[in-house]
Design a protein around this motif. Structure first.
Motif, PDB file in Angstrom:
ATOM      1  N   VAL A   3       0.921  -1.141  -0.035  1.00  0.00           N
ATOM      2  CA  VAL A   3      -0.025   0.011  -0.003  1.00  0.00           C
ATOM      3  C   VAL A   3       0.945   1.335   0.024  1.00  0.00           C
ATOM      4  O   VAL A   3       0.701   2.067  -0.663  1.00  0.00           O
ATOM      5  CB  VAL A   3      -1.028  -0.002   1.347  1.00  0.00           C
ATOM      6  CG1 VAL A   3      -1.692   1.266   1.379  1.00  0.00           C
ATOM      7  CG2 VAL A   3      -2.037  -1.201   1.108  1.00  0.00           C
ATOM      8  N   THR A   4       1.893   1.178   0.790  1.00  0.00           N
ATOM      9  CA  THR A   4       2.883   2.290   0.933  1.00  0.00           C
ATOM     10  C   THR A   4       3.462   2.738  -0.542  1.00  0.00           C
ATOM     11  O   THR A   4       3.560   3.814  -0.983  1.00  0.00           O
ATOM     12  CB  THR A   4       4.091   2.056   1.784  1.00  0.00           C
ATOM     13  OG1 THR A   4       3.409   1.902   3.254  1.00  0.00           O
ATOM     14  CG2 THR A   4       5.092   3.225   1.747  1.00  0.00           C
ATOM     15  N   ALA A  38       2.462   6.120  -2.850  1.00  0.00           N
ATOM     16  CA  ALA A  38       3.807   6.908  -3.463  1.00  0.00           C
ATOM     17  C   ALA A  38       3.655   7.140  -4.753  1.00  0.00           C
ATOM     18  O   ALA A  38       3.713   8.212  -5.487  1.00  0.00           O
ATOM     19  CB  ALA A  38       4.740   6.489  -2.678  1.00  0.00           C
ATOM     20  N   ALA A  39       3.358   5.762  -5.650  1.00  0.00           N
ATOM     21  CA  ALA A  39       3.604   5.792  -7.013  1.00  0.00           C
ATOM     22  C   ALA A  39       2.300   6.798  -7.709  1.00  0.00           C
ATOM     23  O   ALA A  39       2.484   7.331  -8.508  1.00  0.00           O
ATOM     24  CB  ALA A  39       3.471   4.198  -7.513  1.00  0.00           C
ATOM     25  N   VAL A  40       1.376   6.481  -7.063  1.00  0.00           N
ATOM     26  CA  VAL A  40      -0.136   7.319  -7.691  1.00  0.00           C
ATOM     27  C   VAL A  40       0.174   8.666  -7.486  1.00  0.00           C
ATOM     28  O   VAL A  40      -0.265   9.639  -8.333  1.00  0.00           O
ATOM     29  CB  VAL A  40      -1.283   6.620  -6.738  1.00  0.00           C
ATOM     30  CG1 VAL A  40      -2.454   7.654  -7.384  1.00  0.00           C
ATOM     31  CG2 VAL A  40      -1.612   5.334  -7.447  1.00  0.00           C
ATOM     32  N   MET A  41       0.666   9.054  -6.309  1.00  0.00           N
ATOM     33  CA  MET A  41       0.819  10.422  -6.070  1.00  0.00           C
ATOM     34  C   MET A  41       1.703  11.343  -6.680  1.00  0.00           C
ATOM     35  O   MET A  41       1.675  12.430  -7.485  1.00  0.00           O
ATOM     36  CB  MET A  41       1.025  10.514  -4.299  1.00  0.00           C
ATOM     37  CG  MET A  41       1.159  12.150  -3.962  1.00  0.00           C
ATOM     38  SD  MET A  41       1.633  12.015  -2.295  1.00  0.00           S
ATOM     39  CE  MET A  41       1.454  13.637  -2.043  1.00  0.00           C
ATOM     40  N   LEU A  43       4.120   9.474   7.133  1.00  0.00           N
ATOM     41  CA  LEU A  43       2.933   8.551   7.412  1.00  0.00           C
ATOM     42  C   LEU A  43       3.598   7.091   7.412  1.00  0.00           C
ATOM     43  O   LEU A  43       3.103   6.356   8.416  1.00  0.00           O
ATOM     44  CB  LEU A  43       1.854   8.768   6.367  1.00  0.00           C
ATOM     45  CG  LEU A  43       1.267   9.991   6.315  1.00  0.00           C
ATOM     46  CD1 LEU A  43       0.051   9.970   5.337  1.00  0.00           C
ATOM     47  CD2 LEU A  43       0.243  10.308   7.787  1.00  0.00           C
ATOM     48  N   ALA A  44       4.413   6.709   6.549  1.00  0.00           N
ATOM     49  CA  ALA A  44       4.960   5.556   6.381  1.00  0.00           C
ATOM     50  C   ALA A  44       5.843   5.028   7.621  1.00  0.00           C
ATOM     51  O   ALA A  44       5.682   4.019   8.125  1.00  0.00           O
ATOM     52  CB  ALA A  44       5.528   5.153   4.968  1.00  0.00           C
ATOM     53  N   ALA A 100      10.541   1.628   0.002  1.00  0.00           N
ATOM     54  CA  ALA A 100       8.958   1.561  -0.490  1.00  0.00           C
ATOM     55  C   ALA A 100       8.457   3.114  -1.003  1.00  0.00           C
ATOM     56  O   ALA A 100       8.150   3.111  -2.195  1.00  0.00           O
ATOM     57  CB  ALA A 100       7.946   0.769   0.201  1.00  0.00           C
ATOM     58  N   VAL A 101       8.734   3.864  -0.132  1.00  0.00           N
ATOM     59  CA  VAL A 101       8.307   5.255  -0.323  1.00  0.00           C
ATOM     60  C   VAL A 101       8.992   5.846  -1.572  1.00  0.00           C
ATOM     61  O   VAL A 101       8.674   6.496  -2.358  1.00  0.00           O
ATOM     62  CB  VAL A 101       8.250   6.059   0.833  1.00  0.00           C
ATOM     63  CG1 VAL A 101       7.983   7.680   0.325  1.00  0.00           C
ATOM     64  CG2 VAL A 101       7.168   5.695   1.938  1.00  0.00           C
TER      65      VAL A 101
END
Length: 475
Positions: A368-369, A373-376, A393-394, A416-417
């Motif tokens: 989910v992280t 981040a990818a969509v944003m 947040l992460a 991941a972020v």
């Protein structure tokens, strides 16, 4: 600023506003500013005095000044390189040694490893390599892909570059077990092996350059077109050629002193690397700022002795231009620290952790992280803006899984972020580095995005599998 408190669901309002505006307006700076303003209003403060107090608390500290100075000296160093014409000379030196299509693609990849700035790299490499790649009928889409994929990816896996310093500062600003910038840098270094997307994409790009991995998707059609017809652009394509490239080319002719790759480029890079290693061993952390200060001082003295600078005024003017070139990144940096302060004051991280701890698993958390981040990053075109919102947040959520201790899951969350920010950045048509890569390659911008996305998805898929394995082992 008011004392930190948990305001429940209201604590998510500034972040939500920031996300909505980022997706809608595709401008990270505007979104972050309005997010900060909304947080000040929700906290019951007068907007003018509230923003002033926020800036004083968020920016009037050692950590922000540290990363700000890093940005300043990176800008100066880039300007000195440009003044000396050395990056162009270095690229030409390598390009002159390759004669085949495979060699040209490999040279483009290798030069990308020497990236000192994600803006300068695609432009300079594109100017040098494009005539060679056109001569060997390499499609412009392939050149743009090589430029883009070895740009920001390299910046994220070298800890003493601005990207690492920036993320390290965000991690340190959160608190918890990381209480200083040095510890933030150490955490970022530990997270580099888990930046699976950057590593995967660099390997994929290398295999493509070596012609070991076959092309697929739209890139395969582009390669077929170029080989069969010699057309490096599709019919009807609109190549992006900006004035920046013309300025770089004309600058080469204006050089009064012949560039020295050894003195003007290799030695400064060696200074950075050696000092980074020495300070990491002797001081317990990479002294990034000090590394750049020494390298810039060396360049200032060496370039003055060789007559590259006509006068002290010439040197100061060049340095000033370098500082101006990083103003956009500096503004994002300042707003990032402000949104961090607002988030902490309102207890957003605590609210999210309390709301999700009953169903969020480590495996789901990492996936989910990355996706968020990818969509944003895709919609905003800004990796740094994404880091500013997602890191606060992460990382606290990762702490909740590790009992507040540093560990593999925390490092993987940082990775991941960063990976998500890169993935969205590589797929986004509004990304600055994607645009610059299209400019550098003189490629149709949409063609560049279309041909690059399948490779980015492949790297992302490999990355998600890697994070699932790490989460299963770490828990």
């Amino acid at each position: 600023m008011p004392e930190a408190t948990n305001m429940g669901i209201l604590s998510l309002v500034p972040l939500t506003i920031t996300l909505v505006l980022a997706f809608w307006k595709k401008d990270a700076i505007f979104a972050l500013f309005i997010g900060c303003l909304s947080g000040v209003i929700i906290l019951g403060m007068d907007p003018a005095f509230g923003l002033s107090a926020l800036a004083e608390e968020a920016l009037g500290n050692e950590d922000f000044i540290w990363i700000l100075m890093i940005q300043v000296f990176i800008g100066i160093m880039i300007a000195f390189f440009m003044k000396a014409g050395v990056v162009h000379a270095f690229a030409e030196m390598l390009a002159g040694k390759v004669k085949t299509a495979k060699g040209i693609k490999l040279a483009t990849w290798v030069i990308g490893l020497f990236t000192v700035d994600d803006y300068m790299s695609p432009l300079l490499r594109g100017v040098v390599m494009r005539p060679l790649s056109d001569e060997k009928h390499i499609p412009r889409e392939k050149l743009a892909f090589l430029l883009d994929s070895t740009c920001s990816s390299v910046c994220t896996i070298i800890p003493f570059m601005a990207w690492g310093a920036y993320v390290a500062g965000l991690v340190a600003d959160i608190g918890g077990p990381v209480t200083s910038t040095n510890e933030g840098v150490a955490a970022y270094i530990a997270a580099i092996p888990f930046n699976f997307y950057a590593i995967s994409l660099l390997v994929i790009t290398l295999l493509v350059a070596l012609e070991i991995m076959p092309d697929f998707g739209p890139m395969k059609k582009a390669e077929k077109r170029a080989k069969e017809t010699g057309a490096v652009l599709r019919e009807g394509a609109v190549p992006m050629i900006g004035t920046e490239l013309e300025e770089l080319q004309s600058g080469k002719e204006e050089l009064k002193v012949k560039p020295s790759v050894l003195l003007d480029f290799i030695i400064p890079v060696i200074i950075l690397v050696v000092m980074a290693v020495i300070t990491y061993i002797t001081k317990g952390g990479v002294k990034i700022l000090e590394c750049f200060i020494v390298a810039v001082f060396y360049l200032a003295i060496e370039m003055s002795i060789r007559g590259i600078f006509d006068s002290i005024k010439d040197m100061v003017d060049t340095a000033t231009k370098g500082i101006k070139s990083v103003m956009s990144a500096t503004l994002i940096l300042a707003l990032a620290y402000c949104i961090n302060t607002i988030t902490n004051s309102m207890g957003a991280a605590d609210f999210i952790i309390n709301s999700t701890e009953s169903w969020m698993t480590p495996v789901m958390f990492l996936a989910v992280t990355f996706i968020i981040a990818a969509v944003m990053s895709f919609f905003t075109g800004s990796s740094w803006g994404t880091f500013a919102i997602c890191i606060p947040l992460a990382v606290p959520m990762a702490y909740s899984f590790t009992g507040g201790e540093l560990g593999t899951l925390v490092y993987t969350a940082i990775g991941a972020v960063v990976s998500g920010g890169l993935f969205g950045d590589h797929c986004s048509p509004v990304s600055d580095t994607t645009v610059l890569s299209s400019l550098g390659a003189a490629c149709d911008h949409i063609d560049h995005v279309r041909t690059q996305v399948p490779y980015a998805i492949l790297a992302a898929t490999i990355s998600v599998i890697g994070w699932i394995i790490v989460a299963l082992v770490a828990v």
